[in-house]
Design an enzyme around this catalytic site. Structure first.
Site, mmCIF file in Angstrom:
data_model
loop_
_atom_site.group_PDB
_atom_site.id
_atom_site.type_symbol
_atom_site.label_atom_id
_atom_site.label_comp_id
_atom_site.label_asym_id
_atom_site.label_seq_id
_atom_site.Cartn_x
_atom_site.Cartn_y
_atom_site.Cartn_z
ATOM 1 N N HIS A 1 55.596 75.751 27.343
ATOM 2 C CA HIS A 1 56.814 75.202 27.955
ATOM 3 C C HIS A 1 56.642 75.051 29.466
ATOM 4 O O HIS A 1 56.988 74.030 30.041
ATOM 5 C CB HIS A 1 58.017 76.106 27.665
ATOM 6 C CG HIS A 1 58.350 76.232 26.215
ATOM 7 N ND1 HIS A 1 58.897 75.197 25.481
ATOM 8 C CD2 HIS A 1 58.215 77.267 25.362
ATOM 9 C CE1 HIS A 1 59.090 75.605 24.240
ATOM 10 N NE2 HIS A 1 58.685 76.851 24.138
ATOM 11 N N ASP B 1 55.056 83.367 38.349
ATOM 12 C CA ASP B 1 55.797 84.368 37.596
ATOM 13 C C ASP B 1 57.266 84.113 37.903
ATOM 14 O O ASP B 1 57.620 83.746 39.030
ATOM 15 C CB ASP B 1 55.398 85.791 37.971
ATOM 16 C CG ASP B 1 55.787 86.794 36.878
ATOM 17 O OD1 ASP B 1 55.892 86.384 35.705
ATOM 18 O OD2 ASP B 1 55.999 87.977 37.192
ATOM 19 N N THR B 2 58.068 84.257 36.882
ATOM 20 C CA THR B 2 59.491 83.930 37.002
ATOM 21 C C THR B 2 60.314 85.095 36.497
ATOM 22 O O THR B 2 59.942 85.737 35.512
ATOM 23 C CB THR B 2 59.810 82.655 36.190
ATOM 24 O OG1 THR B 2 59.128 81.559 36.782
ATOM 25 C CG2 THR B 2 61.300 82.369 36.173
ATOM 26 N N PHE C 1 63.799 77.029 27.276
ATOM 27 C CA PHE C 1 63.171 78.204 26.682
ATOM 28 C C PHE C 1 63.616 79.442 27.449
ATOM 29 O O PHE C 1 64.318 79.354 28.447
ATOM 30 C CB PHE C 1 61.646 78.070 26.695
ATOM 31 C CG PHE C 1 61.041 77.970 28.070
ATOM 32 C CD1 PHE C 1 60.452 79.070 28.674
ATOM 33 C CD2 PHE C 1 61.049 76.767 28.770
ATOM 34 C CE1 PHE C 1 59.898 78.983 29.947
ATOM 35 C CE2 PHE C 1 60.487 76.668 30.036
ATOM 36 C CZ PHE C 1 59.914 77.781 30.628
ATOM 37 N N GLY C 2 63.207 80.603 26.964
ATOM 38 C CA GLY C 2 63.549 81.846 27.650
ATOM 39 C C GLY C 2 65.052 82.067 27.712
ATOM 40 O O GLY C 2 65.761 81.986 26.711
ATOM 41 N N ASP D 1 67.215 80.190 29.212
ATOM 42 C CA ASP D 1 67.931 78.936 29.508
ATOM 43 C C ASP D 1 69.297 78.820 28.824
ATOM 44 O O ASP D 1 70.250 78.336 29.439
ATOM 45 C CB ASP D 1 67.071 77.716 29.148
ATOM 46 C CG ASP D 1 65.945 77.483 30.149
ATOM 47 O OD1 ASP D 1 65.856 78.242 31.146
ATOM 48 O OD2 ASP D 1 65.150 76.548 29.950
ATOM 49 N N LYS E 1 66.929 69.254 34.240
ATOM 50 C CA LYS E 1 66.513 70.609 34.603
ATOM 51 C C LYS E 1 65.379 70.571 35.627
ATOM 52 O O LYS E 1 65.374 71.337 36.591
ATOM 53 C CB LYS E 1 66.077 71.386 33.356
ATOM 54 C CG LYS E 1 65.682 72.823 33.676
ATOM 55 C CD LYS E 1 65.097 73.540 32.475
ATOM 56 C CE LYS E 1 64.509 74.866 32.911
ATOM 57 N NZ LYS E 1 63.706 75.517 31.884
ATOM 58 N N HIS F 1 64.538 76.504 39.381
ATOM 59 C CA HIS F 1 63.752 77.397 40.234
ATOM 60 C C HIS F 1 62.287 76.986 40.241
ATOM 61 O O HIS F 1 61.650 76.964 41.285
ATOM 62 C CB HIS F 1 63.901 78.835 39.726
ATOM 63 C CG HIS F 1 63.760 78.943 38.232
ATOM 64 N ND1 HIS F 1 64.686 78.386 37.358
ATOM 65 C CD2 HIS F 1 62.808 79.497 37.452
ATOM 66 C CE1 HIS F 1 64.298 78.613 36.112
ATOM 67 N NE2 HIS F 1 63.173 79.281 36.147
ATOM 68 N N ARG F 2 61.761 76.659 39.052
ATOM 69 C CA ARG F 2 60.349 76.269 38.972
ATOM 70 C C ARG F 2 60.129 74.938 39.684
ATOM 71 O O ARG F 2 59.152 74.762 40.400
ATOM 72 C CB ARG F 2 59.902 76.187 37.505
ATOM 73 C CG ARG F 2 58.405 75.987 37.350
ATOM 74 C CD ARG F 2 57.912 76.237 35.928
ATOM 75 N NE ARG F 2 58.072 77.640 35.583
ATOM 76 C CZ ARG F 2 58.982 78.098 34.721
ATOM 77 N NH1 ARG F 2 59.799 77.274 34.115
ATOM 78 N NH2 ARG F 2 59.064 79.378 34.473
#
Length: 194
Positions: free
Chosen positions: A12, A69-70, A149-150, A152, A172, A177-178
């Site tokens: 993802h 890393d998030t 994903f995650g 979200d 998105k 953030h990404r």
């Protein structure tokens, strides 16, 4: 075209970053390198984990690369899950269980403020650089949407009525953030790679 290794096994994340960075940069995945190693994420910070992953790949293959890393940081949970976001409910990296744990811990609390933070570590020409993206929002009362994903489905970005999982990937990728961290990475790469 400039090639860069993105040190991730997360399909993802790879798709998101490729959508943002290509065609200006060719993003090489760990699968492209036939690298199936379990890269350590043992640092106590997002910066530390991003650097561990980038260094691992750089040391193994000698290639310029970046890793991220998030973490989801929830105000009422004292910044948790933070660096432990992927394994908050256990080492299985189960997104459903992770979301359930956050929602359970928050219960009916009214302060549902949170932020998503991504840190990218780039190793380029033997030097290390960091780029951070952060977006504020709130944790919804229940999961909404089936994209992304995650976390979200439970994260509603500021000035939005829809969760990340209800937005299209294009929407998105403009505000996440990404995306913010990657846009800083792109600006840097454009100035420093010809």
């Amino acid at each position: 075209m400039n090639k860069l290794v993105f040190a991730t096994n997360n399909a993802h994340k790879l798709a998101e970053v490729r959508a943002i960075l290509e065609p200006e940069f060719e993003i090489v995945s760990l699968a492209d390198l036939n690298c199936n190693d379990d890269i350590p994420e043992t640092a106590e910070t997002l910066e530390g984990n991003a650097l561990l992953k980038a260094q691992f790949i750089h040391n193994k293959f000698g290639l310029d690369c970046f890793a991220d890393d998030t973490g989801l940081e929830v105000h009422e949970l004292n910044g948790e899950p933070g660096v432990y976001s992927a394994r908050y409910a256990g080492d299985a990296h189960n997104s459903e269980n992770n979301m359930r744990k956050v929602l359970s811990l928050l219960g009916n609390k009214t302060n549902r403020k949170a932020c998503f933070r991504t840190v990218i570590a780039l190793i380029l020409c033997e030097k290390t650089y960091y780029f951070e993206g952060k977006i504020k929002g709130d944790i919804s009362l229940q999961p909404q949407g089936d994209s992304g994903f995650g976390y979200d489905p439970i994260f509603v970005p500021e000035n939005n009525l829809l969760s990340f999982a209800q937005l299209s990937s294009d929407e998105k990728n403009k505000i996440s953030h990404r995306a913010l961290a990657v846009s800083k990475l792109i600006s840097f790469l454009k100035q420093n790679t010809k």
